[in-house]
Every structure is written in structure tokens, then in C-alpha cells.
Write a protein that holds these residues in place. Structure first.
Motif, mmCIF file in Angstrom:
data_model
loop_
_atom_site.group_PDB
_atom_site.id
_atom_site.type_symbol
_atom_site.label_atom_id
_atom_site.label_comp_id
_atom_site.label_asym_id
_atom_site.label_seq_id
_atom_site.Cartn_x
_atom_site.Cartn_y
_atom_site.Cartn_z
ATOM 1 N N UNK B 22 0.850 -1.408 -0.119
ATOM 2 C CA UNK B 22 0.013 -0.054 0.000
ATOM 3 C C UNK B 22 0.931 1.143 0.023
ATOM 4 N N UNK B 23 1.857 1.285 0.829
ATOM 5 C CA UNK B 23 2.877 2.394 0.954
ATOM 6 C C UNK B 23 3.379 2.452 -0.511
ATOM 7 N N UNK B 24 3.957 1.498 -1.141
ATOM 8 C CA UNK B 24 4.534 1.463 -2.250
ATOM 9 C C UNK B 24 3.595 2.009 -3.457
ATOM 10 N N UNK B 25 2.267 1.703 -3.429
ATOM 11 C CA UNK B 25 1.244 2.118 -4.381
ATOM 12 C C UNK B 25 1.228 3.862 -4.307
ATOM 13 N N UNK B 26 1.244 4.273 -3.084
ATOM 14 C CA UNK B 26 1.282 5.632 -2.790
ATOM 15 C C UNK B 26 2.450 6.372 -3.521
ATOM 16 N N UNK B 27 3.267 5.791 -2.848
ATOM 17 C CA UNK B 27 4.906 6.622 -3.348
ATOM 18 C C UNK B 27 4.911 6.630 -4.901
ATOM 19 N N UNK B 28 4.893 5.404 -5.569
ATOM 20 C CA UNK B 28 5.051 5.239 -7.041
ATOM 21 C C UNK B 28 3.891 6.087 -7.598
ATOM 22 N N UNK B 29 2.677 6.038 -7.223
ATOM 23 C CA UNK B 29 1.792 7.170 -7.643
ATOM 24 C C UNK B 29 2.294 8.602 -7.860
ATOM 25 N N UNK B 30 2.998 8.900 -6.563
ATOM 26 C CA UNK B 30 3.229 10.224 -6.330
ATOM 27 C C UNK B 30 4.486 10.517 -7.331
ATOM 28 N N UNK B 31 5.224 9.647 -7.289
ATOM 29 C CA UNK B 31 6.628 10.032 -7.726
ATOM 30 C C UNK B 31 7.104 9.305 -9.048
ATOM 31 N N UNK B 32 6.485 8.254 -9.358
ATOM 32 C CA UNK B 32 6.797 7.624 -10.558
ATOM 33 C C UNK B 32 7.950 6.512 -10.374
ATOM 34 N N UNK B 33 8.035 5.486 -11.154
ATOM 35 C CA UNK B 33 9.182 4.583 -10.704
ATOM 36 C C UNK B 33 10.495 5.033 -10.504
ATOM 37 N N UNK B 34 10.991 5.943 -11.246
ATOM 38 C CA UNK B 34 12.623 6.271 -11.004
ATOM 39 C C UNK B 34 12.314 7.153 -9.661
ATOM 40 N N UNK B 35 11.414 8.160 -9.752
ATOM 41 C CA UNK B 35 11.539 8.938 -8.647
ATOM 42 C C UNK B 35 11.282 8.527 -7.194
ATOM 43 N N UNK B 36 10.595 7.358 -7.023
ATOM 44 C CA UNK B 36 10.312 6.777 -6.070
ATOM 45 C C UNK B 36 11.722 6.158 -5.546
ATOM 46 N N UNK B 37 11.954 6.215 -4.032
ATOM 47 C CA UNK B 37 12.981 5.495 -3.607
ATOM 48 C C UNK B 37 12.614 4.459 -2.561
ATOM 49 N N UNK B 38 13.485 3.438 -2.349
ATOM 50 C CA UNK B 38 12.867 2.308 -1.317
ATOM 51 C C UNK B 38 13.032 2.950 -0.008
ATOM 52 N N UNK B 39 13.724 3.965 0.119
ATOM 53 C CA UNK B 39 13.718 4.442 1.370
ATOM 54 C C UNK B 39 12.532 5.096 1.741
ATOM 55 N N UNK B 40 12.133 6.011 0.880
ATOM 56 C CA UNK B 40 10.633 6.644 1.204
ATOM 57 C C UNK B 40 9.441 5.592 1.402
ATOM 58 N N UNK B 41 9.620 4.575 0.700
ATOM 59 C CA UNK B 41 8.668 3.505 0.639
ATOM 60 C C UNK B 41 8.599 3.105 2.020
ATOM 61 N N UNK B 42 9.761 2.697 2.456
ATOM 62 C CA UNK B 42 9.880 2.098 3.853
ATOM 63 C C UNK B 42 9.527 3.102 4.770
ATOM 64 N N UNK B 43 9.591 4.341 4.731
ATOM 65 C CA UNK B 43 9.369 5.314 5.650
ATOM 66 C C UNK B 43 7.618 5.300 5.810
ATOM 67 N N UNK B 44 7.223 5.341 4.581
ATOM 68 C CA UNK B 44 5.780 5.307 4.482
ATOM 69 C C UNK B 44 5.034 4.145 5.149
ATOM 70 N N UNK B 45 5.777 3.108 4.912
ATOM 71 C CA UNK B 45 5.253 2.093 5.406
ATOM 72 C C UNK B 45 5.470 1.523 7.035
ATOM 73 N N UNK B 46 6.511 2.607 7.634
ATOM 74 C CA UNK B 46 6.687 2.577 8.752
ATOM 75 C C UNK B 46 7.626 1.205 9.204
ATOM 76 N N UNK B 47 8.604 1.025 8.344
ATOM 77 C CA UNK B 47 9.389 0.029 8.559
ATOM 78 C C UNK B 47 10.698 0.372 8.195
ATOM 79 N N UNK B 48 11.773 -0.528 8.203
ATOM 80 C CA UNK B 48 13.240 -0.083 7.758
ATOM 81 C C UNK B 48 13.258 -0.505 6.263
#
Lengths: 205, 205
Positions: B22-48
Motif C-alpha cells: 500500500x505504501x509503495x502504491x502511494x509513493x509510486x503514484x506520486x513520484x513515478x518509478x524512477x522518482x520513488x526510492x525504497x527509503x521513502x517507501x519504507x518510511x511510508x510503510x513504517x518499517x526499515x
DNA sequence: GAGTTGGTTGACCGGGTAGTCAGTTCACTG
DNA sequence: CAGTGAACTGACTACCCGGTCAACCAACTC
């Protein structure tokens, strides 16, 4: 010293600028904005990386320049062909056929054009505001024809801006299939298919 | 120990997977594939960051998973609605309206869907082959309806695959404007506009 | 409460690239 | 032919990010 009103400096600058722009167009078309590197563009242009930065401020600026170039040429060509057409049916046909013709002659530019317009719609364009204009100029061309057609009773009544957008996007995606997957099919067939679809819809009678 | 036939491990895994997706969906939607970073997805999901890699092999795999998820749900929903419709006109309408409905309820997923399909056409998709299938399943749904309509004399004669693609892309771009720029307009209007355009074209009478 | 197990963490690594700038080349000048 | 400076070069810096893994919990067992 000057030749034909231009200093040597100007001539060199123009030459280099064109050389780099052309290389950039090719690389951006093949790799996309993120995938393209300044190194590879410099290599393709036969200059060093630093030279690219003598003529363009940044990667983004270089990309924009190559985009603007192509879109302006497209717009002028299509507008000219539409001006020659007499009634709204012919104008619409010219709008469609003109685009197919232009991109048949500018294959690689189409990739840049297509992805950037997709991104514009998505709000992820590298060139949001600079580019919105170019879009609207083209849409206006089409909206004018549609409004005229309705006034003359040649077209049924519909919401002009919405329909103009539908047609505009329809052409763009049809072009995408023709240029990128069409295997060199001559453009007559897809142009006719698109025009018929727009004009008649798919319903019988 | 098991609860409702599932081990604790399975429950945790399912929970984490869904959370990250779910976090990934949000971040990918906002930033696109290249713009999204695993760090920001992890942050959004509340995990490391490391945790993401416990559940998904790679960034690409994570992206694919979120894409597949949404597209399969879309396909099933639309197919079900089409099955309920009786004639080809109603089926076509269901195909269009079903999509508008689904994406009205899944806004942010639309951005992912839209960009990835644009890229598929362009040959720059992150998910070329895995994704071609999904496209073709959908196109087949539409082609079936068109072929049936022609047989029954409800539609005029045209090249089915080419026209199916036109309609398919038309809906996608109309959706883009509705979802991303429509300002919450209820979907009835654009659905009718698209359907009328497809069925009747723009020509008078 | 010591031991074990397995999920979680985040500092770290390696590779890659936009953009810089000190140094080089060379056409032109006086 | 020495001097000049504009054009060009490419090694270098600074930064970013995907992916790894040794260390760290915390829950559960005996």
C-alpha cells in the motif's frame, strides 16, 4: 570578421548547438530522459561532456530545447496544411494526416513527444508550465475547427473542449502504434481509420 | 500454533506484505518509478529499508506487484459487469463505465496504471513482457464485443484489432483527464461523452 | 531466567551520473 | 613566431540510491 552578416563566433555556436541538439534528440528518444546521460549525448555529438555545458545550462534545458524545436515545427506544418483546407471535414483530415506525415519523417522525435505529453497529463512532466502552452496552442487549432463544424451543422452538438481532447489524444495514441509498432506501413491506412472513427463512430448506419 | 488455518508467521507476512504494498502504491503514484526510492517507501510503510527486501526481491518486483494487483482487480470487475450486459451496446458501455468506476475508487493507482501503459506502448516499460499479457487480456475483451457487434449488424465494418486499440486508448486518456484533472466531477458525464463519441462519431446525423 | 529462534534494523557498500574547472589546444594577430 | 584568448577537454567532486548483512531485539520455550 563577418560573413553574411554573422560573425565566426555565431556560426560556430550555431553549428555546435545544432550538432548537440541532434545528438540529444537521438539519445533522449532511445533512452528517455532519465536513461539518457550527458556523457552519451556528448559521445554521440562527438564532443566532450564539458562542451555540452558550454551550450546548454543543464540536462533539463537541453531536453526542453529538443522538445520545443520539434513541437514548433510540427505546429507550423500542420497549421499551414489546415489553412489550405476548405471545409471543416478537410481541415480535420489535414490535422490528422499532417501529424502522421510529420512524424513519419521524424520518427525518433516521436518518442520524446509522446512520453512528454503522457507525463504532462500525469503531472510528472519535466517541463510542466513551459509545455502546457504548446499543448493548448494545438488544442485551440482543433477546437476552432470543431466549433466551426457545429455552427455550420456539419457536426452534431457536443462539448467542444472535451471532444477536442478526445480526438487529440486519440491521434497521439494511434500515432504511437503506427510509428513505434507499425513496421513501416504507409500512413494512408491508419489516417483513414482514425478519421472514419472520429467522423462516423463505430455504430452501423 | 494456528488461527483460522493460518500460522502466525503467515498472518504477519500477509500483514507486512499488504502494508508495504500500500505504501509503495502511494509513493509510486506520486513520484513515478524512477522518482520513488525504497527509503521513502519504507518510511511510508513504517518499517526499515531492509524489511522491504525481506518481502520483495527488488524495487522492480515491488513495482510489478503493485501493478499486477490493481490491474487484475480491474479486469475482474469489468469482466463481471460486461457478463451481465446483454447486447454489444450495453457491453461496450459496461467496459467504459466499469473502468471509470474502478478508477474513481482507486485514484492513486491510476497514475501507476497510466504511466506504465504509456511506457508499454513506447517500449520503455519497466515491465515489458509480464505486462503485455495484461494488456492483451483486456484488449481481447473489447475485440470480442466488437466482433460480435459486427456479426450482428449492430456495428459498421472496420478492422477490429486496430479499432479496439483506438477505443482502449481513448478510454485511458479520457480517464486520465477525469481522474487527474476532473476535480471530482461525477463520472456519468465523461462516460456518456466517451460512449457517444465511440458509438456515433462527431459527424451530424 | 537462560537459551533459542526469527523477524527487524540501519549503517554501509558499490556503482552510477550531473555538473565543475584547471589545464590544453590552436587559430588568429601583430 | 611569440603571444593571446576562445573553445574545448576529461578527470574529478559531490551526491544519490538500490541492495546487503552483522548486529539487535523480543517473544517464546523449557
Amino acid at each position: 570578421m563577418t560573413v553574411a552578416g554573422r560573425t565566426k563566433k555565431e556560426v560556430i555556436q550555431e553549428f555546435r548547438t545544432a550538432e548537440i541538439l541532434e545528438a540529444a534528440r537521438g539519445v533522449f528518444a532511445e533512452k528517455g530522459f532519465e536513461g539518457a546521460t550527458i556523457d552519451s549525448i556528448a559521445l554521440a555529438a562527438g564532443v566532450a561532456k564539458g562542451t555540452v555545458y558550454l551550450y546548454f545550462e543543464s540536462k533539463r534545458e537541453l531536453f526542453l530545447a529538443s522538445l520545443r524545436d520539434g513541437v514548433c515545427a510540427l505546429h507550423e506544418e500542420v497549421a499551414a496544411q489546415m489553412a489550405n483546407a476548405e471545409n471543416c471535414e478537410a481541415k480535420l483530415h489535414a490535422f490528422i494526416a499532417g501529424r502522421f506525415l510529420y512524424f513519419s519523417r521524424n520518427h525518433e522525435f516521436f518518442r520524446i513527444y509522446y512520453t512528454e505529453f503522457s507525463r504532462l497529463i500525469c503531472g510528472t512532466a519535466s517541463a510542466q508550465p513551459e509545455f502546457q502552452d504548446l499543448y493548448e496552442r494545438q488544442a485551440a487549432l482543433l477546437e476552432g475547427v470543431l466549433a466551426q463544424g457545429i455552427r455550420e451543422g456539419r457536426l452534431r452538438e457536443f462539448e467542444v473542449p472535451r471532444t477536442a481532447r478526445l480526438i487529440y489524444d486519440l491521434i497521439r495514441t494511434a500515432l504511437a502504434h503506427h510509428i513505434l509498432h507499425g513496421g513501416g506501413e504507409e500512413p494512408g491506412k491508419p489516417v483513414r481509420a482514425v478519421f472514419d472513427f472520429v467522423w462516423k463512430g463505430i455504430g452501423a448506419q
